[in-house]
Design an enzyme around this catalytic site. Structure first.
Site, PDB file in Angstrom:
ATOM      1  N   ARG A  51      13.046  -1.173   5.872  1.00 24.17           N
ATOM      2  CA  ARG A  51      12.199  -0.790   4.559  1.00 24.17           C
ATOM      3  C   ARG A  51      12.953  -0.372   3.643  1.00 24.17           C
ATOM      4  O   ARG A  51      12.520  -0.630   2.612  1.00 24.17           O
ATOM      5  CB  ARG A  51      12.102   0.647   4.980  1.00 24.17           C
ATOM      6  CG  ARG A  51      11.028   1.414   4.298  1.00 24.17           C
ATOM      7  CD  ARG A  51       9.988   2.488   4.499  1.00 24.17           C
ATOM      8  NE  ARG A  51      11.038   3.416   5.638  1.00 24.17           N
ATOM      9  CZ  ARG A  51      11.591   4.425   5.487  1.00 24.17           C
ATOM     10  NH1 ARG A  51      12.027   4.352   4.595  1.00 24.17           N
ATOM     11  NH2 ARG A  51      12.200   4.969   6.884  1.00 24.17           N
ATOM     12  N   ASP A 176       0.352  -3.967 -16.982  1.00 19.41           N
ATOM     13  CA  ASP A 176      -0.257  -4.570 -16.496  1.00 19.41           C
ATOM     14  C   ASP A 176      -0.561  -6.341 -16.681  1.00 19.41           C
ATOM     15  O   ASP A 176      -1.689  -6.144 -17.441  1.00 19.41           O
ATOM     16  CB  ASP A 176      -1.391  -3.467 -15.985  1.00 19.41           C
ATOM     17  CG  ASP A 176      -2.686  -4.945 -14.070  1.00 19.41           C
ATOM     18  OD1 ASP A 176      -1.990  -5.697 -14.604  1.00 19.41           O
ATOM     19  OD2 ASP A 176      -2.927  -3.593 -13.755  1.00 19.41           O
TER      20      ASP A 176
END
Ligand code: PLP
Length: 377
Positions: A51, A176
């Site tokens: 992870r 973005d």
């Protein structure tokens, strides 16, 4: 590693993130499937638990970093989706009592984020993408979030100007960059602190995986984002990360074709009486064009326009043979949809968002014109 600023986009894309050659090893090593790694003794080193890190992510993250900021020292953190990447920036940077400025015309999940942020005590202010209206609500904000070109309206804002003002006001800036891809625009070069994207779209371009990334030149900010990924666990699978890396090799080929055809399609639509509200930043008379041509290197693969009503738009979409009626954008297969079917975007019922794929332009444009004719009957 390829940090030569002078090479072309195609060369950079095919070599991005490749490790130094090792005899008998593949050029792009295959995906590493591992929940844990051999780790005797002190738990240090790059690969401990799946992870936290994975070698397949490392190669992809280097590749994206080379595309986002050629020749610069940046860090990229990959995520399981674009929303995971966006959330990582917002939630790792904002605390209760701080303020953020979000677009009010951006990707339609932003209002869901707004709800969450407000529930955690963050003040959310909004401004439209075009016209630099963000400047009026910047005072005291910790973060300015911009999406340019915006989805689905295709407005753009002046990133350099907003960054200058935001930094002067003490705010960080995140862009973005999903619609543009780093071949269309490099937000970090324009001064932004974070370049964030859904790599589900043009970056990977085949409509078969979800992925996202955050790139920043600030090691402290990168560490924040990386820690957030570890805490929330919004990690990409190694197979997706590897497929993404493989897909990046064709980024320039795909994006060049798609952007060129999008402009041709937009020009073909200019001649149609039933089409209004036509938008594409590459059109010389588009309101976005003056700023887009100063900060973008390619204008994107999305064209938006309005047909007279919902039925006409649905008949048009039904009549297309080479274009899937599907959401998302940036893929090699053209897609289009009536955006109003989702609710949430302030668009007319007949508003169509059209994502141009890699088909031969003459075939695609003929299909669109034929479907428009059929929808008129
Ligand atoms: N940003 C933009 C501009 C988008 O259009 C989208 C999805 O459509 C996202 C972010 C979210 O990306 P994902 O679907 O990969 O979570």
């Amino acid at each position: 590693m390829n940090d030569d600023r002078a090479i072309g986009d195609g060369t950079r894309a095919v070599r991005a993130g490749l490790p130094d050659p090792v005899k008998y090893e593949p050029t792009l090593p295959g995906p590493v499937f591992a929940a844990h790694f051999h780790l005797p003794g002190e738990p240090t080193g790059p690969y401990t638990y799946g992870r936290d890190e994975n070698p397949t992510w490392t190669h992809l993250e280097r590749a994206i970093g080379e595309l986002e900021a050629p020749g610069e020292s940046v860090e990229t953190v990959t995520f399981a989706s674009g929303m995971a990447a966006i959330s990582a920036v917002l939630f790792s940077q904002l605390k209760a009592g701080e303020a953020v400025v979000l677009p009010d015309d951006g990707y339609q999940a932003l209002p869901l984020l707004r709800e969450r942020l407000e529930a955690y005590g963050v003040e959310v202010r909004t401004a439209p993408t075009g016209g630099d209206a963000q400047l009026d609500v910047l005072a005291g904000a910790r973060l300015l979030w911009i999406e340019t070109p915006s989805n689905p309206g295709l407005d753009v804002c002046d990133v350099r100007r907003l960054v200058r003002e935001a930094h002067a006001a003490g705010a960080l800036v995140a862009v973005d960059n999903t619609l543009a891809t780093p071949l269309g625009q490099r937000p970090l070069e324009l001064g932004a602190d974070f370049s964030v994207a859904s790599d589900t779209k043009g970056m990977t371009g085949h409509g078969d995986i979800l992925l996202g990334h955050v790139t920043t030149g600030d090691p402290g900010l990168a560490a924040d984002v990386r820690r957030w990924r570890k805490v929330v666990g919004a990690i990409p699978g190694p197979m997706e990360a590897w497929l993404a890396h493989r897909s990046l090799a064709t980024l320039q080929l795909r994006v060049d074709r798609q952007c060129a055809t999008a402009l041709e399609l937009a020009k073909a639509l200019e001649g149609r009486d039933e089409v209004t509200g036509l938008r594409h930043p590459g059109l010389a008379d588009d309101p976005s064009h003056p700023i887009a041509s100063r900060q973008m290197r390619r204008f994107g693969s999305v064209v938006s326009f309005v047909l007279p009503d919902r039925d006409r738009a649905e008949r048009f979409l039904d009549g297309l043979r080479l274009v899937d009626d599907a959401t998302s954008f940036g893929g090699v297969r053209s897609t289009a949809e009536r955006r109003g079917r989702w609710g949430g975007d302030a668009v007319p019922e007949g508003f169509v968002r059209f994502s141009v794929g890699a088909e031969d332009p003459e075939d695609l444009i003929a299909d669109v014109l034929r479907a428009l004719d059929a929808a008129a009957r």
